[in-house]
Write a protein that holds these residues in place. Sequence first.
Motif, PDB file in Angstrom:
ATOM      1  N   GLU A  64       0.860  -1.174   0.000  1.00 27.38           N
ATOM      2  CA  GLU A  64       0.000   0.000   0.000  1.00 27.38           C
ATOM      3  C   GLU A  64       0.900   1.229   0.000  1.00 27.38           C
ATOM      4  O   GLU A  64       2.049   1.158   0.449  1.00 27.38           O
ATOM      5  CB  GLU A  64      -0.949   0.019   1.194  1.00 27.38           C
ATOM      6  CG  GLU A  64      -0.274   0.088   2.542  1.00 27.38           C
ATOM      7  CD  GLU A  64      -1.267   0.010   3.688  1.00 27.38           C
ATOM      8  OE1 GLU A  64      -2.480  -0.148   3.447  1.00 27.38           O
ATOM      9  OE2 GLU A  64      -0.821   0.103   4.850  1.00 27.38           O
ATOM     10  N   CYS A  65       0.387   2.322  -0.525  1.00 29.03           N
ATOM     11  CA  CYS A  65       1.157   3.558  -0.619  1.00 29.03           C
ATOM     12  C   CYS A  65       0.404   4.681   0.064  1.00 29.03           C
ATOM     13  O   CYS A  65      -0.798   4.857  -0.169  1.00 29.03           O
ATOM     14  CB  CYS A  65       1.396   3.936  -2.077  1.00 29.03           C
ATOM     15  SG  CYS A  65       2.404   2.762  -2.983  1.00 29.03           S
ATOM     16  N   GLY A  66       1.112   5.423   0.873  1.00 31.38           N
ATOM     17  CA  GLY A  66       0.544   6.618   1.494  1.00 31.38           C
ATOM     18  C   GLY A  66       1.160   7.843   0.847  1.00 31.38           C
ATOM     19  O   GLY A  66       2.361   7.863   0.568  1.00 31.38           O
ATOM     20  N   ILE A  67       0.348   8.853   0.610  1.00 27.28           N
ATOM     21  CA  ILE A  67       0.824  10.113   0.066  1.00 27.28           C
ATOM     22  C   ILE A  67       0.562  11.180   1.116  1.00 27.28           C
ATOM     23  O   ILE A  67      -0.556  11.312   1.617  1.00 27.28           O
ATOM     24  CB  ILE A  67       0.131  10.441  -1.271  1.00 27.28           C
ATOM     25  CG1 ILE A  67       0.435   9.337  -2.291  1.00 27.28           C
ATOM     26  CG2 ILE A  67       0.586  11.811  -1.786  1.00 27.28           C
ATOM     27  CD1 ILE A  67      -0.293   9.475  -3.607  1.00 27.28           C
ATOM     28  N   TYR A  68       1.616  11.934   1.422  1.00 27.71           N
ATOM     29  CA  TYR A  68       1.576  12.885   2.522  1.00 27.71           C
ATOM     30  C   TYR A  68       2.006  14.272   2.067  1.00 27.71           C
ATOM     31  O   TYR A  68       2.858  14.406   1.199  1.00 27.71           O
ATOM     32  CB  TYR A  68       2.525  12.427   3.641  1.00 27.71           C
ATOM     33  CG  TYR A  68       2.172  11.072   4.179  1.00 27.71           C
ATOM     34  CD1 TYR A  68       1.362  10.942   5.295  1.00 27.71           C
ATOM     35  CD2 TYR A  68       2.620   9.916   3.553  1.00 27.71           C
ATOM     36  CE1 TYR A  68       1.016   9.698   5.783  1.00 27.71           C
ATOM     37  CE2 TYR A  68       2.275   8.665   4.032  1.00 27.71           C
ATOM     38  CZ  TYR A  68       1.477   8.558   5.143  1.00 27.71           C
ATOM     39  OH  TYR A  68       1.142   7.327   5.617  1.00 27.71           O
ATOM     40  N   LYS A  69       1.420  15.290   2.702  1.00 28.11           N
ATOM     41  CA  LYS A  69       1.882  16.648   2.459  1.00 28.11           C
ATOM     42  C   LYS A  69       2.786  17.042   3.618  1.00 28.11           C
ATOM     43  O   LYS A  69       3.085  16.227   4.487  1.00 28.11           O
ATOM     44  CB  LYS A  69       0.709  17.608   2.275  1.00 28.11           C
ATOM     45  CG  LYS A  69      -0.175  17.804   3.485  1.00 28.11           C
ATOM     46  CD  LYS A  69      -1.278  18.783   3.146  1.00 28.11           C
ATOM     47  CE  LYS A  69      -2.127  19.052   4.385  1.00 28.11           C
ATOM     48  NZ  LYS A  69      -3.164  20.054   4.111  1.00 28.11           N
ATOM     49  N   ASP A  70       3.209  18.283   3.619  1.00 27.93           N
ATOM     50  CA  ASP A  70       4.145  18.765   4.637  1.00 27.93           C
ATOM     51  C   ASP A  70       3.651  18.446   6.050  1.00 27.93           C
ATOM     52  O   ASP A  70       2.451  18.363   6.298  1.00 27.93           O
ATOM     53  CB  ASP A  70       4.348  20.272   4.475  1.00 27.93           C
ATOM     54  CG  ASP A  70       5.637  20.731   5.112  1.00 27.93           C
ATOM     55  OD1 ASP A  70       6.532  19.901   5.349  1.00 27.93           O
ATOM     56  OD2 ASP A  70       5.757  21.934   5.381  1.00 27.93           O
ATOM     57  N   ASN A  71       4.584  18.270   6.960  1.00 31.26           N
ATOM     58  CA  ASN A  71       4.312  17.911   8.352  1.00 31.26           C
ATOM     59  C   ASN A  71       3.678  16.538   8.483  1.00 31.26           C
ATOM     60  O   ASN A  71       2.947  16.267   9.418  1.00 31.26           O
ATOM     61  CB  ASN A  71       3.438  18.968   9.033  1.00 31.26           C
ATOM     62  CG  ASN A  71       4.135  20.302   9.123  1.00 31.26           C
ATOM     63  OD1 ASN A  71       5.336  20.361   9.406  1.00 31.26           O
ATOM     64  ND2 ASN A  71       3.412  21.367   8.857  1.00 31.26           N
ATOM     65  N   SER A  72       3.920  15.669   7.519  1.00 33.36           N
ATOM     66  CA  SER A  72       3.458  14.279   7.480  1.00 33.36           C
ATOM     67  C   SER A  72       1.940  14.125   7.610  1.00 33.36           C
ATOM     68  O   SER A  72       1.456  13.173   8.209  1.00 33.36           O
ATOM     69  CB  SER A  72       4.199  13.417   8.506  1.00 33.36           C
ATOM     70  OG  SER A  72       3.912  13.802   9.816  1.00 33.36           O
ATOM     71  N   VAL A  73       1.200  15.060   7.041  1.00 34.14           N
ATOM     72  CA  VAL A  73      -0.259  14.984   7.028  1.00 34.14           C
ATOM     73  C   VAL A  73      -0.691  14.086   5.866  1.00 34.14           C
ATOM     74  O   VAL A  73      -0.340  14.340   4.716  1.00 34.14           O
ATOM     75  CB  VAL A  73      -0.880  16.393   6.877  1.00 34.14           C
ATOM     76  CG1 VAL A  73      -2.387  16.314   6.731  1.00 34.14           C
ATOM     77  CG2 VAL A  73      -0.493  17.269   8.062  1.00 34.14           C
TER      78      VAL A  73
END
Length: 86
Positions: A64-73
Amino acid sequence: MEEFPLLKAEQVALLRADINTGIVLDKNYVYATMPDQEVFVIFDNIEYAIKFAKEIISEKKDIECGIYKDNSVALLILDRDNINLY
């Protein structure tokens, strides 16, 4: 495992994990247990990250893949069955 990267305005980070255990995987799909293992892939926008994630999960059904923005959100989690928005 490496620390979460500093991202610029539109950049996102992709992280891979074993779908059965949730254990983070490095770029070679090996369990990330050492601080020097690279686990994040940086993309200039979310569209490129989604395309890359779909390629991974179409080839490797146990990832599975997680996509995150800044500050690991978390923005998205993609697996063989779903795309979950956050």
